[in-house]
Design a protein around this motif. Structure first.
Motif, PDB file in Angstrom:
ATOM      1  N   VAL A   8     -56.429  13.814  70.140  1.00 18.43           N
ATOM      2  CA  VAL A   8     -55.692  12.983  69.492  1.00 18.43           C
ATOM      3  C   VAL A   8     -54.555  12.549  70.574  1.00 18.43           C
ATOM      4  N   ASN A   9     -54.901  10.966  70.140  1.00 21.27           N
ATOM      5  CA  ASN A   9     -53.578  10.254  70.924  1.00 21.27           C
ATOM      6  C   ASN A   9     -52.030   9.344  69.895  1.00 21.27           C
ATOM      7  N   ILE A  10     -51.143  10.349  70.499  1.00 21.14           N
ATOM      8  CA  ILE A  10     -49.469   9.897  70.139  1.00 21.14           C
ATOM      9  C   ILE A  10     -49.106   8.672  70.416  1.00 21.14           C
ATOM     10  N   ASP A  11     -48.612   7.776  69.843  1.00 22.83           N
ATOM     11  CA  ASP A  11     -48.254   6.713  70.090  1.00 22.83           C
ATOM     12  C   ASP A  11     -46.823   7.298  70.396  1.00 22.83           C
ATOM     13  N   ASP A  12     -45.906   6.736  71.622  1.00 27.12           N
ATOM     14  CA  ASP A  12     -45.123   7.047  72.055  1.00 27.12           C
ATOM     15  C   ASP A  12     -43.615   7.139  71.713  1.00 27.12           C
ATOM     16  N   SER A  13     -44.185   6.251  70.826  1.00 26.05           N
ATOM     17  CA  SER A  13     -42.497   6.269  69.581  1.00 26.05           C
ATOM     18  C   SER A  13     -42.321   7.597  68.261  1.00 26.05           C
ATOM     19  N   ALA A  14     -43.273   8.609  68.419  1.00 24.74           N
ATOM     20  CA  ALA A  14     -43.911   9.795  67.710  1.00 24.74           C
ATOM     21  C   ALA A  14     -43.598  10.930  68.359  1.00 24.74           C
ATOM     22  N   HIS A  15     -44.206  10.677  69.327  1.00 25.09           N
ATOM     23  CA  HIS A  15     -44.359  11.361  70.411  1.00 25.09           C
ATOM     24  C   HIS A  15     -43.413  12.721  70.660  1.00 25.09           C
ATOM     25  N   ASP A  16     -42.421  13.194  70.594  1.00 23.75           N
ATOM     26  CA  ASP A  16     -41.596  13.890  70.859  1.00 23.75           C
ATOM     27  C   ASP A  16     -41.217  15.339  69.307  1.00 23.75           C
ATOM     28  N   GLU A  17     -41.219  14.294  68.351  1.00 25.71           N
ATOM     29  CA  GLU A  17     -41.525  14.569  67.042  1.00 25.71           C
ATOM     30  C   GLU A  17     -42.703  15.499  66.651  1.00 25.71           C
ATOM     31  N   TRP A  18     -43.731  14.365  67.119  1.00 25.99           N
ATOM     32  CA  TRP A  18     -45.263  14.886  66.520  1.00 25.99           C
ATOM     33  C   TRP A  18     -45.899  16.508  67.666  1.00 25.99           C
ATOM     34  N   LEU A  19     -45.159  16.719  68.959  1.00 31.13           N
ATOM     35  CA  LEU A  19     -45.093  18.073  69.611  1.00 31.13           C
ATOM     36  C   LEU A  19     -44.468  18.817  69.108  1.00 31.13           C
ATOM     37  N   LEU A  20     -43.535  18.802  68.646  1.00 31.69           N
ATOM     38  CA  LEU A  20     -42.687  19.603  68.222  1.00 31.69           C
ATOM     39  C   LEU A  20     -43.293  20.304  66.479  1.00 31.69           C
ATOM     40  N   TRP A  21     -43.864  18.794  65.660  1.00 33.34           N
ATOM     41  CA  TRP A  21     -44.709  19.958  65.047  1.00 33.34           C
ATOM     42  C   TRP A  21     -45.637  20.095  65.074  1.00 33.34           C
ATOM     43  N   ILE A  22     -46.686  19.644  66.185  1.00 35.25           N
ATOM     44  CA  ILE A  22     -48.063  20.269  66.408  1.00 35.25           C
ATOM     45  C   ILE A  22     -47.954  21.897  66.848  1.00 35.25           C
ATOM     46  N   LYS A  23     -46.540  22.212  67.883  1.00 31.01           N
ATOM     47  CA  LYS A  23     -46.494  23.689  68.369  1.00 31.01           C
ATOM     48  C   LYS A  23     -46.276  23.908  66.821  1.00 31.01           C
ATOM     49  N   GLU A  24     -45.855  24.149  65.626  1.00 33.44           N
ATOM     50  CA  GLU A  24     -45.867  24.533  64.578  1.00 33.44           C
ATOM     51  C   GLU A  24     -46.856  24.551  63.178  1.00 33.44           C
ATOM     52  N   HIS A  25     -47.365  22.983  63.682  1.00 31.26           N
ATOM     53  CA  HIS A  25     -49.146  23.196  63.107  1.00 31.26           C
ATOM     54  C   HIS A  25     -50.253  24.331  63.613  1.00 31.26           C
ATOM     55  N   ILE A  26     -50.390  24.237  64.989  1.00 29.43           N
ATOM     56  CA  ILE A  26     -50.915  25.346  65.622  1.00 29.43           C
ATOM     57  C   ILE A  26     -51.284  26.420  64.625  1.00 29.43           C
ATOM     58  N   PRO A  27     -50.071  27.197  64.955  1.00 24.82           N
ATOM     59  CA  PRO A  27     -50.111  28.315  64.293  1.00 24.82           C
ATOM     60  C   PRO A  27     -49.922  28.589  62.697  1.00 24.82           C
ATOM     61  N   GLN A  28     -49.800  27.587  61.565  1.00 26.89           N
ATOM     62  CA  GLN A  28     -50.787  27.931  60.940  1.00 26.89           C
ATOM     63  C   GLN A  28     -52.522  27.164  60.138  1.00 26.89           C
ATOM     64  N   VAL A  29     -52.992  26.801  61.574  1.00 25.70           N
ATOM     65  CA  VAL A  29     -53.501  26.620  61.805  1.00 25.70           C
ATOM     66  C   VAL A  29     -54.182  28.016  61.713  1.00 25.70           C
ATOM     67  N   LEU A  30     -54.141  28.562  62.682  1.00 26.55           N
ATOM     68  CA  LEU A  30     -54.351  30.127  63.134  1.00 26.55           C
ATOM     69  C   LEU A  30     -54.213  31.220  62.107  1.00 26.55           C
ATOM     70  N   ALA A  31     -53.142  30.871  61.193  1.00 22.94           N
ATOM     71  CA  ALA A  31     -53.059  31.358  60.329  1.00 22.94           C
ATOM     72  C   ALA A  31     -54.459  31.802  58.162  1.00 22.94           C
ATOM     73  N   THR A  32     -54.744  30.858  59.087  1.00 24.86           N
ATOM     74  CA  THR A  32     -56.492  30.703  58.418  1.00 24.86           C
ATOM     75  C   THR A  32     -57.310  32.131  58.251  1.00 24.86           C
ATOM     76  N   GLY A  33     -56.782  32.739  59.665  1.00 24.01           N
ATOM     77  CA  GLY A  33     -57.827  33.679  60.085  1.00 24.01           C
ATOM     78  C   GLY A  33     -59.310  33.254  60.559  1.00 24.01           C
ATOM     79  N   LYS A  34     -59.764  32.193  60.939  1.00 27.85           N
ATOM     80  CA  LYS A  34     -60.522  31.756  60.991  1.00 27.85           C
ATOM     81  C   LYS A  34     -60.638  31.337  62.657  1.00 27.85           C
TER      82      LYS A  34
END
Length: 107
Positions: A8-34
């Motif tokens: 993922v390439n994330i624009d600097d203007s959205a970087h901080d928000e994206w970094l917080l979001w991805i750290k919540e998103h990754i556990p959601q992907v892992l929760a699929t059990g795959k």
């Protein structure tokens, strides 16, 4: 064993928000059990287009688990990021097959 890699390439203007979001998103992907684990890394290359680049590597249990992820989960999980970051994020995905793994033991 397979690795599902999302770069993922994330624009600097959205970087901080994206970094917080991805750290919540990754556990959601892992929760699929795959997948058994995920690794979030920063790509240490300056992009001509600007922004910051990351790689998220999800280690899958099997080819079947990865295929099932695509069928059952991938679209819904991708939509959230697309809606939230739209034109501020560019992502591409690759699959890697682990052939061998090696470890070093120092005496």
């Amino acid at each position: 064993m397979y690795i599902y890699n999302v770069t993922v390439n994330i624009d600097d203007s959205a970087h901080d928000e994206w970094l917080l979001w991805i750290k919540e998103h990754i556990p959601q992907v892992l929760a699929t059990g795959k997948f058994e684990k995920a690794t979030l890394t920063k790509v240490l290359v300056e992009e001509e287009m600007g922004g910051q680049t990351y790689s998220i590597q999800y280690k899958s249990y099997s080819r079947e688990a990865l295929d099932t992820y695509y069928k059952e989960d991938a679209d819904n999980l991708r939509i959230e990021g697309l809606k939230k970051f739209a034109d501020k994020m560019l992502a591409f995905r690759t699959e890697l097959q682990i052939i061998d793994e090696y470890n070093v033991t120092f005496k």
